[in-house]
Design a protein around this motif. Structure first.
Motif, PDB file in Angstrom:
ATOM      1  N   ALA A 124     -38.907  69.164   1.282  1.00  0.00           N
ATOM      2  CA  ALA A 124     -39.208  70.040   2.570  1.00  0.00           C
ATOM      3  C   ALA A 124     -40.761  70.489   2.057  1.00  0.00           C
ATOM      4  O   ALA A 124     -41.028  70.112   0.884  1.00  0.00           O
ATOM      5  CB  ALA A 124     -38.590  71.117   2.659  1.00  0.00           C
ATOM      6  N   TRP A 125     -41.440  71.038   3.145  1.00  0.00           N
ATOM      7  CA  TRP A 125     -42.647  71.748   2.671  1.00  0.00           C
ATOM      8  C   TRP A 125     -42.700  73.233   2.758  1.00  0.00           C
ATOM      9  O   TRP A 125     -42.082  73.564   3.716  1.00  0.00           O
ATOM     10  CB  TRP A 125     -43.689  71.170   3.789  1.00  0.00           C
ATOM     11  N   LEU A 126     -43.130  73.758   1.835  1.00  0.00           N
ATOM     12  CA  LEU A 126     -43.449  75.088   1.622  1.00  0.00           C
ATOM     13  C   LEU A 126     -44.969  75.605   2.590  1.00  0.00           C
ATOM     14  O   LEU A 126     -45.900  75.190   1.533  1.00  0.00           O
ATOM     15  CB  LEU A 126     -43.207  75.935   0.475  1.00  0.00           C
ATOM     16  N   VAL A 127     -44.891  76.274   3.220  1.00  0.00           N
ATOM     17  CA  VAL A 127     -46.256  76.689   3.900  1.00  0.00           C
ATOM     18  C   VAL A 127     -46.516  78.019   3.701  1.00  0.00           C
ATOM     19  O   VAL A 127     -45.630  78.799   4.168  1.00  0.00           O
ATOM     20  CB  VAL A 127     -46.001  76.286   5.453  1.00  0.00           C
ATOM     21  N   LEU A 128     -47.562  78.077   3.241  1.00  0.00           N
ATOM     22  CA  LEU A 128     -48.092  79.679   2.684  1.00  0.00           C
ATOM     23  C   LEU A 128     -49.551  80.051   3.461  1.00  0.00           C
ATOM     24  O   LEU A 128     -50.186  78.920   3.417  1.00  0.00           O
ATOM     25  CB  LEU A 128     -48.113  79.813   1.421  1.00  0.00           C
ATOM     26  N   SER A 129     -49.734  81.334   3.827  1.00  0.00           N
ATOM     27  CA  SER A 129     -50.876  81.745   4.440  1.00  0.00           C
ATOM     28  C   SER A 129     -50.886  83.275   4.290  1.00  0.00           C
ATOM     29  O   SER A 129     -50.332  84.152   4.447  1.00  0.00           O
ATOM     30  CB  SER A 129     -50.916  81.448   6.076  1.00  0.00           C
ATOM     31  N   PRO A 130     -51.921  83.553   3.440  1.00  0.00           N
ATOM     32  CA  PRO A 130     -52.211  84.754   3.138  1.00  0.00           C
ATOM     33  C   PRO A 130     -52.683  85.761   4.465  1.00  0.00           C
ATOM     34  O   PRO A 130     -53.139  85.424   5.262  1.00  0.00           O
ATOM     35  CB  PRO A 130     -53.461  84.984   2.074  1.00  0.00           C
ATOM     36  N   LEU A 131     -52.381  87.140   4.449  1.00  0.00           N
ATOM     37  CA  LEU A 131     -52.796  87.936   5.513  1.00  0.00           C
ATOM     38  C   LEU A 131     -53.870  88.629   5.045  1.00  0.00           C
ATOM     39  O   LEU A 131     -53.986  89.278   3.978  1.00  0.00           O
ATOM     40  CB  LEU A 131     -51.495  88.740   5.861  1.00  0.00           C
ATOM     41  N   GLU A 132     -55.076  88.715   5.831  1.00  0.00           N
ATOM     42  CA  GLU A 132     -56.298  89.330   5.400  1.00  0.00           C
ATOM     43  C   GLU A 132     -56.190  90.675   6.253  1.00  0.00           C
ATOM     44  O   GLU A 132     -55.284  91.359   6.865  1.00  0.00           O
ATOM     45  CB  GLU A 132     -57.259  88.628   6.330  1.00  0.00           C
ATOM     46  N   GLY A 133     -57.453  91.394   5.569  1.00  0.00           N
ATOM     47  CA  GLY A 133     -57.558  92.853   6.244  1.00  0.00           C
ATOM     48  C   GLY A 133     -56.764  93.998   5.468  1.00  0.00           C
ATOM     49  O   GLY A 133     -56.379  94.904   6.164  1.00  0.00           O
ATOM     50  N   GLN A 134     -56.634  93.970   4.195  1.00  0.00           N
ATOM     51  CA  GLN A 134     -55.777  95.015   3.755  1.00  0.00           C
ATOM     52  C   GLN A 134     -56.561  96.097   3.084  1.00  0.00           C
ATOM     53  O   GLN A 134     -57.478  95.657   2.067  1.00  0.00           O
ATOM     54  CB  GLN A 134     -54.762  94.646   2.587  1.00  0.00           C
ATOM     55  N   GLU A 135     -56.701  97.389   3.947  1.00  0.00           N
ATOM     56  CA  GLU A 135     -57.969  98.286   3.304  1.00  0.00           C
ATOM     57  C   GLU A 135     -57.496  98.934   2.000  1.00  0.00           C
ATOM     58  O   GLU A 135     -58.567  99.459   1.337  1.00  0.00           O
ATOM     59  CB  GLU A 135     -57.969  99.395   4.253  1.00  0.00           C
ATOM     60  N   TYR A 136     -56.326  99.164   1.555  1.00  0.00           N
ATOM     61  CA  TYR A 136     -56.040  99.660   0.206  1.00  0.00           C
ATOM     62  C   TYR A 136     -56.531  98.977  -0.908  1.00  0.00           C
ATOM     63  O   TYR A 136     -56.271  99.435  -1.978  1.00  0.00           O
ATOM     64  CB  TYR A 136     -54.348  99.886   0.226  1.00  0.00           C
ATOM     65  N   ARG A 137     -56.602  97.652  -0.756  1.00  0.00           N
ATOM     66  CA  ARG A 137     -57.375  96.873  -1.852  1.00  0.00           C
ATOM     67  C   ARG A 137     -58.453  97.286  -2.561  1.00  0.00           C
ATOM     68  O   ARG A 137     -59.309  97.688  -1.602  1.00  0.00           O
ATOM     69  CB  ARG A 137     -57.129  95.185  -1.708  1.00  0.00           C
ATOM     70  N   ALA A 138     -58.674  97.277  -3.802  1.00  0.00           N
ATOM     71  CA  ALA A 138     -60.021  97.536  -4.366  1.00  0.00           C
ATOM     72  C   ALA A 138     -61.212  96.414  -3.918  1.00  0.00           C
ATOM     73  O   ALA A 138     -60.708  95.361  -3.516  1.00  0.00           O
ATOM     74  CB  ALA A 138     -60.079  97.541  -5.888  1.00  0.00           C
ATOM     75  N   SER A 139     -62.272  96.796  -3.722  1.00  0.00           N
ATOM     76  CA  SER A 139     -63.400  96.083  -3.251  1.00  0.00           C
ATOM     77  C   SER A 139     -63.755  95.058  -4.339  1.00  0.00           C
ATOM     78  O   SER A 139     -63.182  95.131  -5.395  1.00  0.00           O
ATOM     79  CB  SER A 139     -64.766  96.607  -3.056  1.00  0.00           C
TER      80      SER A 139
END
Length: 844
Positions: free
Chosen positions: A121-136
């Motif tokens: 099988a294929w494991l497909v991954l995609s990050p979610l953008e726009g998380q304001e709590y993360r440090a710059s």
């Protein structure tokens, strides 16, 4: 999707998921047939579908647009794929997502299959953008640079002025970034390494290429020296222009020392044990250790080993007696030392001297424990020792010795001595790794020293045996003046089987012998002794040179056959010798001072050299003859006349030939040396050896120089005797008259009886011509020759026998008697001592 497990492993997985927040990544699994088999909360947040709505459906329903078939890669053969996909949200809007997909092949490797287990099988991954709590990102970059633990970092602008430095760089130079900002490298650190670093930075600005350098130094912020790997690289903007320089310094001290230790161990393998000499081997250990490991080293050996060196040879596999290391004090002999300072001023004693070390000294403690030890001078055990040894205490204070290692030298279960390593110039004290390295060096050196001891002792035994089998003093004879030399080999091969001999023969003649047994060691020496004894035995029966070599050839053949037996072969293999290779070369010459004729034969031996009284040098032209032991080929004798005062040089091949010397060059040097003036034959022997052997010989050398003498004609009287018994009386009268002329009337009675007996026997039992010859030499020699080859034998006559007592009387009244074959018959001879000459004087 959530996974939980029991126990510690399950708790760890749960803790990880709590930290990473699984919902921040969209995860989906697609099998090989393109069906969605797994769907995470993050995927639902990205595209709006719940797991119930999408599982089991084709993944193509999630695409906003169908990709062109020609653009699709061969997915079945890819381990991974990444790119941007145009996806369709459940509410219909387009979502451009960055995708990373991992391929999980089927367990059978076919690339097919599917299921929730992820196989095929294929494991497909995609990050979610726009998380304001993360440090710059800028904060992370700044913190990562400042706190980077991998190396010391500094950034310089195009004027080579420092702009930024991380914490490790601040620590290494003991300055803050604010204190260094705007300064050049040589202004921050004042040493040669900083100058080289700035030159590298300049080359980076000019060429745009990275520069690499390694150095070893102590910076102001460090307590000990460190090895640094410095990399200088350009900093470029988006257009590719160099805007600055990054200097990164990696601490490679451990790798540096590990490499140095490996190099030192490899070097020790090449340099330690180059010879089989104990002192030289100890010095090689000292030379290897300084200055790479220590600033001063001493190598001391137990004095008990000196006593062992005079003992018997130890058989293969047998151990030496354990060295004596017990008692309140221990005597050690200095074998070698070395220092970083000229003249080795740290040493208290010189090489070869003996010193006693108290029982509480580090030296004795290591020897008794059999273990290496590391000391700092400030330790109590050091203080107690130096308090008992004022000279060493003064050296320690004068040179600032701060660290010491003591390492026993042991090999094959035998304690040999101790090596002591010290530091005073090197700022760092010895560490455990240094102790391990010192033990490795000492172990290698100890084996080589023990090998040298064994070789020295066995070689000494072989040399003693060899010399005991050679003539201890030359016999008295008047035919030639003789000088001899024997030099044992100085190479690893050991003592060989070279020999020489001078054998007085009947008729004032003398036999000169030189031989060389194949091989080296005690076996060769013993074989030489057997051959020398055989030559003397064969010479006593006056065999001509060619016949003597034939008999000797048979003997060597028999010795070789005996040596090839299983027991002897095993013993020879154990001793490292070639028992079956019994062979020899030999040259046998007989010189007659009456006729001045020299008869010579050789068996594979170098040609003798003759120097005539006028200085002309020539090699006697003799048939080579096969070496002894080959058998089957005859030997030939050559007769040559020598002028009185001629010099005959007999030698073995070690004098004129070696691995580095061509035999022709050696013969030429010998020829020149023999023509040089010398006060005596002894001096000439020394001059010949000095000219032909500039160094220690690699093979045994035997040299025999003989200057010929001639017997005056007035000291020889000869008569031809008719085969008539009546001639005996006249012959007796002639002999007595000749003795009166020589002033030997005291020998007249015995001589008259000898002449009567020998001449009578020749007339009765032999064939003419019959000849009587009297020779006035150191002894009075009476010879009767005839044409018969039947030799007389002495027997004990019975009570009523009328004959059979003549030879018995001759034997009792003379010093020696015998018979020798001649080309035309035989000669019976008898010798009487002359009063005044018996004790070595010259005839009057």
């Amino acid at each position: 999707m959530e996974r939980r497990g029991g126990g510690a492993g399950g708790q760890a997985v749960s803790a990880v998921e709590d930290v990473v927040q699984e919902a921040l990544t969209a995860r989906a699994t697609v099998d090989e047939r393109g069906r969605v088999t797994a769907w995470s909360d993050g995927a639902q947040r990205l595209l709006g579908y719940t797991a119930a709505q999408i599982l089991g459906r084709p993944a193509t329903v999630l695409l906003a647009e169908e990709p062109a078939t020609a653009e699709l890669p061969p997915f079945a053969r890819l381990p991974r794929w990444h790119g941007t996909l145009a996806l369709r949200h459940r509410d219909g809007h387009r979502v451009d997502a960055r995708v990373l997909a991992h391929h999980h092949p089927a367990p059978d490797g076919s690339g097919e299959g599917g299921g929730a287990d992820g196989g095929g099988a294929w494991l497909v991954l995609s990050p979610l953008e726009g998380q304001e709590y993360r440090a710059s990102d800028d904060d992370l970059v700044r913190w990562g640079f400042t706190q980077s633990p991998c190396c010391a970092l500094a950034l310089y602008d195009t004027t080579l002025r420092l702009r930024r430095a991380n914490t490790d760089m601040e620590r290494s130079v003991a300055l803050t970034e604010g204190e260094m900002r705007g300064l050049r490298v040589p202004e921050i650190v004042d040493n040669e390494a900083s100058e080289l670093a700035e030159q590298d930075m300049l080359r980076v600005l000019e060429s745009g290429e990275r520069q690499y350098r390694e150095n070893y130094l102590r910076t102001p912020g460090e307590t000990r020296e460190h090895a640094w790997s410095v990399v200088v690289s350009p900093l470029r903007d988006g257009a590719g222009r160099t805007r600055g320089v990054c200097l990164s310094a990696h601490d490679i001290t451990e790798q540096h020392w590990a490499r140095k230790r490996l190099q030192l161990i490899a070097e020790s393998g090449r340099r330690i044990g180059s010879t089989l000499d104990v002192t030289r081997t100890a010095q090689e250990l000292a030379d290897v250790a300084v200055p790479e490991l220590a600033d001063f080293i001493s190598v001391d050996l137990l004095t008990s080993l000196d006593e062992e060196s005079a003992g018997p040879v130890v058989a293969a596999g047998e151990q030496y007696p354990e060295a004596r290391t017990q008692g309140p004090a221990l005597a050690l002999r200095r074998a070698a030392h070395q220092s970083v300072l000229p003249g080795i001023p740290e040493a208290v004693i010189a090489p070869g001297e003996v010193d006693e070390y108290p029982g509480n000294s580090p030296h004795v403690r290591s020897l008794r424990a059999g273990r290496a030890a590391l000391y700092q001078v400030s330790e109590p055990v050091m203080a107690r020792w130096v308090a008992q040894d004022p000279p060493r205490a003064a050296r320690i204070r004068a040179f600032g010795i701060h660290s010491m290692m003591t390492v026993p030298l042991s090999a094959r279960g035998t304690t040999l001595g101790v090596a002591v390593f010290m530091r005073h110039r090197h700022p760092d004290g010895f560490q455990e790794d240094d102790l391990v390295l010192a033990e490795e060096l000492a172990s290698r050196a100890a084996v080589c020293i023990d090998n040298a001891r064994r070789y020295t002792r066995e070689r000494g035994t072989a040399v003693t045996l060899q010399r005991s089998l050679l003539p201890q003093r030359l016999p008295e004879q008047a035919a030639v003046e003789v000088a001899t030399r024997y030099l044992p080999a100085g190479a690893r091969a050991g003592v060989g089987g070279d020999w020489f001999d001078v054998i007085p023969l009947s008729g004032a003649r003398v036999a000169l012998v030189v031989g060389d047994v194949v091989g080296h060691g005690i076996h060769a020496s013993a074989t030489m002794g057997r051959l020398r004894t055989a030559v003397r035995t064969l010479a006593d029966i006056d065999l001509p040179p060619d016949e003597l070599l034939t008999h000797l050839d048979d003997l060597v053949g028999r010795l070789a056959a005996e040596a090839e037996g299983p027991d002897q072969g095993a013993a020879s293999a154990r001793d490292g010798e070639s028992g079956g290779d019994v062979g020899a070369t030999c040259l046998y010459a007989v010189y007659d001072p009456v006729s001045r004729l020299c008869v010579v034969a050789r068996a594979g031996h170098p040609l003798p050299m003759v120097v005539s009284p006028d200085g002309t040098v020539e090699l006697l032209d003799l048939p080579a003859g096969p070496p002894l032991g080959l058998g089957g080929l005859p030997f030939e004798s050559v007769e040559t006349e020598l002028a009185e005062g001629s010099l005959l040089a007999l030698y073995t091949d070690g004098l004129v030939e070696s691995r580095d010397t061509d035999i022709d060059a050696g013969i030429s040097r010998l020829r020149q040396a023999l023509t040089r003036p010398a006060a005596s034959l002894e001096n000439l022997c020394d001059a010949v050896l000095a000219a032909t052997l500039p160094g220690r010989p690699v093979d045994d050398v035997a040299l025999l120089l003989a200057r010929t003498r001639a017997l005056d004609t007035d000291r020889v009287a000869t008569w031809t005797i008719p085969p008539d018994p009546a001639a005996v009386a006249e012959t007796r009268k002639n002999a007595v008259d000749q003795l009166a002329t020589w002033g030997l009337t005291d020998n007249a009675f015995v001589t008259e009886l000898i002449v009567s007996e020998l001449v009578t026997n020749a007339i009765r039992h032999a064939e003419p011509p019959i000849q009587l010859r009297l020779i006035h030499d150191r002894n009075l020699i009476c010879e009767v020759s005839d044409a018969s080859d039947t030799a007389p034998r002495m027997r004990r006559a019975r009570t009523y026998d009328e004959g059979g007592r003549g030879l018995l009387l001759v034997a009792h009244l003379t010093d020696r008697w015998g018979t020798r074959p001649t080309p035309k018959g035989k000669t019976i001879w008898a010798e009487q001592a002359i009063e005044g000459v018996r004790d070595g004087g010259k005839p009057g």
